[in-house]
Design an enzyme around this catalytic site. Structure first.
Site, short mmCIF file in Angstrom:
data_model
loop_
_atom_site.label_atom_id
_atom_site.label_comp_id
_atom_site.label_asym_id
_atom_site.label_seq_id
_atom_site.Cartn_x
_atom_site.Cartn_y
_atom_site.Cartn_z
CG HIS A 1 -15.16 24.62 7.48
ND1 HIS A 1 -14.90 24.77 8.83
CD2 HIS A 1 -16.47 24.90 7.31
CE1 HIS A 1 -16.01 25.13 9.44
NE2 HIS A 1 -16.98 25.22 8.56
CG HIS B 1 -18.54 30.41 13.79
ND1 HIS B 1 -19.20 31.59 13.57
CD2 HIS B 1 -18.75 29.67 12.68
CE1 HIS B 1 -19.79 31.57 12.39
NE2 HIS B 1 -19.53 30.41 11.82
#
EC number: 6.3.5.3
Length: 716
Positions: A34, A80
């Site tokens: 990430h 998200h």
């Protein structure tokens, strides 16, 4: 949380000792997929990120592009995804909050939001639950902070069932004098934390986003999801504006992935500097938080500022004025990135982190992964009744009206919205530069599932066509590259295809990709998601007006850019028609000169003789025609070619329907650029009549509206 053995060996070798617990956790998060892009960074050099208007490119919290010599816009996009599966309301809401703070950290004021959402099949109850929760979270947060949500997309596909995608983009406005970056400026400057108090929510969010979703993720991973407070964010927006107005900020970073540890270390690493942070100075909302929790908590609505010592007191005064917490947590140094905490027993300070900031931020090794090129689908065309197919495609949740979504968003707050959601592209009035800023965002999972490379090229061209249909020319873009588990060769092959395809078409369109986000490991017990590139593209035009999407009651209707009809090679690959009737085909060939097509379309859209313009893509000509009809104006058209189903339902992007008083002028403009086909004329009343040779499809605006209300009808 645990650091992988191979990474631990590298860390031990660099530190010449075992890492502390806090260091190990910090490395695990900042070296996660990430944050470090370990599987994707080797591919991202394919993107052209430079241009004469690009002020700040990839690597900062948001990109900065010049509209004119004085006025800058910022552009950013984030995902998200995993949090929105675990907790759809808070996961989506905090996604909005994060991309808005990315905008603030550049010294910009947020003026527009866009969301691209992807869910499992619409008739699945769990997909509806996620869909409703995500839309509610986005609308709640965006409406509360007073930033309009003006554009976006929604797609349903069975392979998102175990892992929905929530991609959010934000546009901000700033000037050369107000511009701030995330690069620390000077040793001795103070690091000041402003915003909400730090709690234990969001712990390990970066590492959580870098692994496949487990079957029990909705319960077991709930602590990794942040909880948002949009009212605090609104105060932070206004406080940030005051801080920038008074020139009190040297650099800034919002606290997102990896929390304080991520934001503060990245700031100093960019300048090859260090920092000394006293963690117990951080204002906290929960008792007895340890060093690791303070470092890695992803509590929302927090900013880290670099401030000259003489300005610290004024920063504190402004924070207090807006009822925000404020802590002077340390300072920029020329040494390592060091974090200390006071031991309660002895009162002495314990060093819990002492590492080189650049190694922490950039030391993660890149992955060398196997890649398999996905096979091209074999043609297997259905034999469906044309009228039944028209009804099925027009009423599909993928092509149906998204009014149920965008009517929950405030898209007019800020009084800049000239063209709002529901059109091909939104237009924001940037009066400071006397320009309209067009915004289009979205992806096409049917396209990129069928053909990752060609589908991604088509996604870029589709967004550019949306912008050109409003009379604007593309300026810049940011991307959100979503994929499954990259350790699977077929998945990584598809991901590689969307990167290369998107990069190639954006370069062809002379549209620099100035920033973006990568989200991998979108894989669950249900399997991997389709390779999904979301593109947010902006364009500029003089003035704020644009031709409407809907037809007027009189004028000729032309179809421009249809390469398949011109070459007698209509392909249905990736279409909603094939999705509805379980078929397959090759993906459509794209225009030979897409850059010239986009430039010409933008110019024609701004002509006085042009009455309406609408791009043709998802759902093909069938959906585009249905969307143009109103209660007052209809269309009578004749389908060209010998394949009515192919003509009606293929989804080659780079096409547009143009209603005009001067068809000859349109033909002249596109001569040598793209084919032009005369389809028919507009009529009084709201009827749509499609002559398909041996059969005719007839309907009216009221029936079309009812068919296209699939989402509203089901959810209300």
């Amino acid at each position: 949380m645990s650091l992988a053995d191979s990474d631990r060996e590298l860390v031990v070798s660099e530190l010449d000792r075992e890492p502390t617990r806090a260091e190990a956790a910090l490395f695990e998060n900042l070296w996660s997929e990430h944050c470090a892009y370990r599987s994707s960074r080797p591919l991202l050099s394919a993107f052209d990120s430079e241009g004469e208007r690009v002020v700040v490119g990839p690597g900062d919290d948001a990109a900065v592009v010049a509209l004119d010599g004085e006025t800058y816009i910022t552009l950013g996009i984030e995902s998200h995804n995993h949090p929105s599966y675990v907790d759809p309301f808070d996961g989506a809401a905090t996604g909005v909050g994060g991309i808005v703070r990315d905008t603030l950290s550049m010294g910009a004021y947020p003026i527009a939001l866009a969301d691209s959402l992807y869910f499992g099949e619409f008739d699945d109850e769990h997909s509806k639950y996620l869909f409703e929760g995500v839309v509610e979270g986005i609308s709640h947060y965006g409406n509360c902070i007073g930033v309009p949500t003006v554009a976006g997309s929604v797609d349903f596909h069975t392979d998102y069932e175990g892992n929905p995608l929530v991609n959010v983009a934000c546009v901000g406005l700033t000037t050369e004098e107000r511009l701030v970056t995330a690069e620390a400026q000077e040793p001795g400057n103070k690091l000041v934390l402003v915003g909400n108090a730090t709690g234990r929510d969001g712990l390990g969010g970066a590492s959580f986003a870098s692994e496949d979703l487990a079957e029990d993720a909705e319960t077991e991973d709930r602590p990794a999801v942040q909880v948002g407070d949009p009212y605090a964010e609104k105060l932070l927006i206004e406080a940030n504006e005051q801080l920038v107005d008074e020139d009190l900020i040297e650099s800034a970073r919002d606290l997102g992935a990896a929390g304080l540890g991520g934001a503060s270390s990245e700031m100093v690493a960019k300048a090859d500097l260090g920092a000394h942070i006293e963690l117990d100075r951080v204002h906290q909302r929960e008792p007895n938080m340890n060093a690791l929790e303070i470092l890695l908590a992803e509590s929302q609505e927090r900013m880290c500022y670099e401030v000259e010592p003489d300005n610290v007191e004024r920063v504190r005064e402004i924070a207090e004025r807006f009822d925000l917490g404020c802590s002077v947590i340390g300072e920029v140094t020329e040494g390592n990135y060091v974090c200390t905490v006071e031991e309660s027993a002895s009162g002495e300070r314990e060093t819990v982190v002492d590492v080189d900031a650049y190694f922490l931020g950039e030391g993660a090794p890149m992955n060398d992964l196997e890649s398999e090129v996905p096979p091209e689908p074999e043609p297997d065309l259905p034999d469906a009744d044309l009228t039944d197919a028209f009804d099925a495609v027009v009423s599909s949740p993928n092509t149906a009206s998204k009014r149920w979504v965008y009517r929950q968003y405030d898209h007019e707050v800020g009084v800049r919205t000239s063209v709002g959601p529901g059109d091909d592209a939104a237009i924001m009035a940037v009066r400071e530069a006397e320009q309209g800023l067009a915004l289009s965002t979205g992806g096409a999972p049917n396209w990129t599932d069928a053909a990752p490379y060609e589908g991604a090229r088509a996604v870029a061209l589709e967004n550019a066509t949306n912008i050109a249909a409003k009379g604007a020319t593309p300026l810049a873009a940011v991307d959100c590259l979503n994929g499954g588990n990259p350790e699977k060769p077929d998945v990584y092959g598809g991901f590689t295809g969307i990167v290369d395809g998107l990069a190639e078409m954006c370069e062809t369109l002379s549209t620099p990709v100035v920033g973006g986000n990568v989200s991998l490991y979108n894989d669950s017990v249900a399997g991997p998601i389709p390779p999904t590139p979301t593109l947010a593209m902006v364009g500029a035009k003089d003035g704020y007006d644009a031709p409407p999407l809907s037809v007027a009651a009189d004028g000729d209707l032309l179809l421009v850019g249809d390469r398949g009809l011109a070459a007698d090679d209509v392909r249905l690959g990736g279409s909603e028609y094939l999705a509805q009737f379980d078929g397959s085909d090759r993906f459509p060939a794209l225009p030979d000169d897409p850059a010239a097509l986009i430039e010409t379309l933008a110019a024609v859209a701004d002509e006085d003789a042009t009455l309406a313009v609408h791009d043709v893509s998802h759902g093909g000509l069938a959906v585009a025609l249905a969307e143009m009809v109103t209660a007052d104006a209809g269309l009578e058209v004749s389908l060209p070619g010998d394949d009515p189903a192919g003509t009606l339902f293929h989804e080659q992007p780079g096409r547009a329907l143009i209603q005009t008083d001067s068809p000859a002028a349109v033909r002249d403009a596109f001569d040598g650029v793209a084919p032009v086909v005369e389809l028919g004329t507009a009529t009084d009343g709201g009827r749509l009549v499609i002559d398909a040779g041996d059969r005719t499809i007839e309907t009216d605006a009221a029936t079309i509206r009812e068919r296209r209300a699939t989402i509203e009808r089901d959810l209300e």
